[in-house]
Design a protein around this motif. Structure first.
Motif, PDB file in Angstrom:
ATOM      1  N   PHE A  25       0.819  -1.200   0.000  1.00  0.00           N
ATOM      2  CA  PHE A  25       0.000   0.000   0.000  1.00  0.00           C
ATOM      3  C   PHE A  25       0.851   1.248   0.000  1.00  0.00           C
ATOM      4  CE2 PHE A  25      -2.815  -3.227   1.884  1.00  0.00           C
ATOM      5  CZ  PHE A  25      -3.851  -3.152   0.991  1.00  0.00           C
ATOM      6  N   SER A  26       1.793   1.312  -0.872  1.00  0.00           N
ATOM      7  CA  SER A  26       2.671   2.468  -0.998  1.00  0.00           C
ATOM      8  C   SER A  26       2.479   3.022  -2.401  1.00  0.00           C
ATOM      9  CB  SER A  26       4.123   2.030  -0.772  1.00  0.00           C
ATOM     10  OG  SER A  26       4.998   3.005  -1.232  1.00  0.00           O
ATOM     11  N   LEU A  27       2.537   4.352  -2.508  1.00  0.00           N
ATOM     12  CA  LEU A  27       2.410   4.973  -3.823  1.00  0.00           C
ATOM     13  C   LEU A  27       3.650   4.722  -4.665  1.00  0.00           C
ATOM     14  CD1 LEU A  27       0.643   8.343  -3.030  1.00  0.00           C
ATOM     15  CD2 LEU A  27      -0.340   6.308  -3.991  1.00  0.00           C
ATOM     16  N   ARG A  28       4.676   4.183  -4.058  1.00  0.00           N
ATOM     17  CA  ARG A  28       5.867   3.857  -4.820  1.00  0.00           C
ATOM     18  C   ARG A  28       5.770   2.458  -5.419  1.00  0.00           C
ATOM     19  NH1 ARG A  28      10.786   6.827  -1.943  1.00  0.00           N
ATOM     20  NH2 ARG A  28       9.609   8.677  -1.584  1.00  0.00           N
ATOM     21  N   ASN A  29       4.846   1.706  -5.013  1.00  0.00           N
ATOM     22  CA  ASN A  29       4.653   0.370  -5.562  1.00  0.00           C
ATOM     23  C   ASN A  29       3.779   0.509  -6.809  1.00  0.00           C
ATOM     24  OD1 ASN A  29       4.164  -2.273  -6.123  1.00  0.00           O
ATOM     25  ND2 ASN A  29       3.447  -2.821  -4.081  1.00  0.00           N
ATOM     26  N   THR A  30       4.368   0.183  -7.962  1.00  0.00           N
ATOM     27  CA  THR A  30       3.652   0.326  -9.231  1.00  0.00           C
ATOM     28  C   THR A  30       2.473  -0.622  -9.316  1.00  0.00           C
ATOM     29  OG1 THR A  30       5.193  -1.182 -10.293  1.00  0.00           O
ATOM     30  CG2 THR A  30       5.620   1.176 -10.528  1.00  0.00           C
ATOM     31  N   ASP A  31       2.600  -1.764  -8.690  1.00  0.00           N
ATOM     32  CA  ASP A  31       1.492  -2.712  -8.708  1.00  0.00           C
ATOM     33  C   ASP A  31       0.274  -2.120  -8.006  1.00  0.00           C
ATOM     34  OD1 ASP A  31       2.954  -4.568 -10.095  1.00  0.00           O
ATOM     35  OD2 ASP A  31       3.681  -5.585  -8.278  1.00  0.00           O
ATOM     36  N   PHE A  32       0.507  -1.392  -6.885  1.00  0.00           N
ATOM     37  CA  PHE A  32      -0.574  -0.764  -6.140  1.00  0.00           C
ATOM     38  C   PHE A  32      -1.218   0.340  -6.986  1.00  0.00           C
ATOM     39  CE2 PHE A  32      -2.064   2.457  -3.059  1.00  0.00           C
ATOM     40  CZ  PHE A  32      -3.093   1.734  -2.514  1.00  0.00           C
ATOM     41  N   ILE A  33      -0.380   1.119  -7.698  1.00  0.00           N
ATOM     42  CA  ILE A  33      -0.892   2.216  -8.534  1.00  0.00           C
ATOM     43  C   ILE A  33      -1.742   1.629  -9.669  1.00  0.00           C
ATOM     44  CG2 ILE A  33      -0.206   4.097 -10.087  1.00  0.00           C
ATOM     45  CD1 ILE A  33       0.260   4.693  -7.154  1.00  0.00           C
ATOM     46  N   VAL A  34      -1.253   0.562 -10.272  1.00  0.00           N
ATOM     47  CA  VAL A  34      -2.004  -0.068 -11.351  1.00  0.00           C
ATOM     48  C   VAL A  34      -3.322  -0.598 -10.816  1.00  0.00           C
ATOM     49  CG1 VAL A  34      -2.009  -2.031 -12.957  1.00  0.00           C
ATOM     50  CG2 VAL A  34       0.001  -0.598 -12.745  1.00  0.00           C
ATOM     51  N   LEU A  35      -3.295  -1.181  -9.602  1.00  0.00           N
ATOM     52  CA  LEU A  35      -4.510  -1.691  -8.993  1.00  0.00           C
ATOM     53  C   LEU A  35      -5.491  -0.554  -8.731  1.00  0.00           C
ATOM     54  CD1 LEU A  35      -6.172  -3.977  -7.711  1.00  0.00           C
ATOM     55  CD2 LEU A  35      -5.011  -3.435  -5.573  1.00  0.00           C
ATOM     56  N   LEU A  36      -5.013   0.551  -8.200  1.00  0.00           N
ATOM     57  CA  LEU A  36      -5.883   1.696  -7.944  1.00  0.00           C
ATOM     58  C   LEU A  36      -6.481   2.236  -9.248  1.00  0.00           C
ATOM     59  CD1 LEU A  36      -4.083   3.804  -5.214  1.00  0.00           C
ATOM     60  CD2 LEU A  36      -6.186   2.528  -5.002  1.00  0.00           C
ATOM     61  N   ALA A  37      -5.666   2.346 -10.301  1.00  0.00           N
ATOM     62  CA  ALA A  37      -6.154   2.842 -11.585  1.00  0.00           C
ATOM     63  C   ALA A  37      -7.200   1.892 -12.148  1.00  0.00           C
ATOM     64  CB  ALA A  37      -5.001   3.003 -12.568  1.00  0.00           C
ATOM     65  N   PHE A  38      -6.968   0.606 -11.987  1.00  0.00           N
ATOM     66  CA  PHE A  38      -7.930  -0.380 -12.487  1.00  0.00           C
ATOM     67  C   PHE A  38      -9.249  -0.279 -11.735  1.00  0.00           C
ATOM     68  CE2 PHE A  38      -9.739  -4.696 -12.477  1.00  0.00           C
ATOM     69  CZ  PHE A  38      -9.971  -4.832 -13.840  1.00  0.00           C
ATOM     70  N   LEU A  39      -9.171  -0.131 -10.405  1.00  0.00           N
ATOM     71  CA  LEU A  39     -10.377  -0.009  -9.599  1.00  0.00           C
ATOM     72  C   LEU A  39     -11.147   1.268  -9.940  1.00  0.00           C
ATOM     73  CD1 LEU A  39      -9.216  -1.304  -6.099  1.00  0.00           C
ATOM     74  CD2 LEU A  39     -10.686  -2.451  -7.754  1.00  0.00           C
ATOM     75  N   VAL A  40     -10.403   2.370 -10.150  1.00  0.00           N
ATOM     76  CA  VAL A  40     -11.050   3.626 -10.533  1.00  0.00           C
ATOM     77  C   VAL A  40     -11.719   3.442 -11.903  1.00  0.00           C
ATOM     78  CG1 VAL A  40     -10.614   6.022 -11.213  1.00  0.00           C
ATOM     79  CG2 VAL A  40      -9.595   5.101  -9.139  1.00  0.00           C
ATOM     80  N   PHE A  41     -11.031   2.788 -12.810  1.00  0.00           N
ATOM     81  CA  PHE A  41     -11.585   2.545 -14.138  1.00  0.00           C
ATOM     82  C   PHE A  41     -12.859   1.713 -14.047  1.00  0.00           C
ATOM     83  CE2 PHE A  41     -11.801  -0.189 -17.973  1.00  0.00           C
ATOM     84  CZ  PHE A  41     -12.028   0.794 -18.923  1.00  0.00           C
ATOM     85  N   ILE A  42     -12.832   0.639 -13.265  1.00  0.00           N
ATOM     86  CA  ILE A  42     -14.002  -0.213 -13.079  1.00  0.00           C
ATOM     87  C   ILE A  42     -15.114   0.602 -12.423  1.00  0.00           C
ATOM     88  CG2 ILE A  42     -14.896  -2.251 -11.877  1.00  0.00           C
ATOM     89  CD1 ILE A  42     -13.197  -2.974 -14.229  1.00  0.00           C
ATOM     90  N   GLY A  43     -14.776   1.440 -11.473  1.00  0.00           N
ATOM     91  CA  GLY A  43     -15.768   2.284 -10.797  1.00  0.00           C
ATOM     92  C   GLY A  43     -16.435   3.237 -11.778  1.00  0.00           C
ATOM     93  N   ILE A  44     -15.615   3.852 -12.628  1.00  0.00           N
ATOM     94  CA  ILE A  44     -16.177   4.773 -13.623  1.00  0.00           C
ATOM     95  C   ILE A  44     -17.119   4.015 -14.554  1.00  0.00           C
ATOM     96  CG2 ILE A  44     -15.594   6.195 -15.629  1.00  0.00           C
ATOM     97  CD1 ILE A  44     -13.058   7.035 -14.102  1.00  0.00           C
TER      98      ILE A  44
END
Length: 186
Positions: A25-44
């Motif tokens: 759960f760090s903003l430096r972890n690219t996997d976490f950022i990709v997961l957040l972007a994917f969740l935001v995309f699914i939410g939209i």
């Protein structure tokens, strides 16, 4: 909606992003950022109801395909009906053509028979005319021969009588002939 979120969470739990080293759960972890972007995309997508719009589009497309299939069936049935009508008409026309040909044959045979009868009648008439002409010619020939024979006989008799009789005998013969004629007329 809850079932969808549960499915997304389960998909994320099995993802390779959880296998990464370090704090997840760090903003430096690219996997976490990709997961957040994917969740935001699914939410939209869910917010704007894209899955239901896609479902409606697919349903509309399915209805269009069903309508096209129904139209194709209707056209096929109509084509089969037209083809059956065509075959029936063709059989009717063939039957009419056969009847016309048979009638033409009968008429041709009748005309041929009539022509034979007419020809025979014409031949008989011409033959009768020829026989009549031959008979008339024979009668005329006999008459001409008689007339000629009478003229020859009269000429011979005149000559013979002219040699044998004198002028007094001739006058007496003429008188006798006049008396014979007078007796026959009375």
């Amino acid at each position: 909606m809850i079932a969808r979120l549960t499915a997304v969470a389960a998909a994320l739990a099995a993802s390779p992003a959880l296998a990464a080293t370090g704090p997840f759960f760090s903003l430096r972890n690219t996997d976490f950022i990709v997961l957040l972007a994917f969740l935001v995309f699914i939410g939209i997508l869910l917010y704007y109801r894209v899955p239901s719009a896609i479902g409606r589009m697919l349903d509309k497309r399915a209805e269009g395909i069903k309508a096209d299939i129904a139209e194709a069936r209707r056209l096929r049935d109509e084509a089969q009906e037209i083809y059956a009508n065509y075959e029936r008409r063709q059989r009717e026309v063939q039957g009419q053509a056969d009847a016309i040909v048979a009638n033409a044959r009968r008429e041709a045979l009748a005309q041929a028979d009539k022509a034979k009868v007419d020809l025979q009648t014409s031949i008989d008439r011409r033959l009768q005319t020829a026989q009549d002409q031959i008979s008339a010619a024979e009668t005329e020939a006999v008459r001409a021969v008689r007339n000629q024979a009478i003229q020859v006989a009269m000429a011979a008799a005149t000559e013979v009588l002219g040699r044998q009789m004198g002028p007094q005998d001739r006058s007496a013969g003429i008188d006798r002939a006049i008396d014979d004629v007078a007796r026959h007329l009375n």
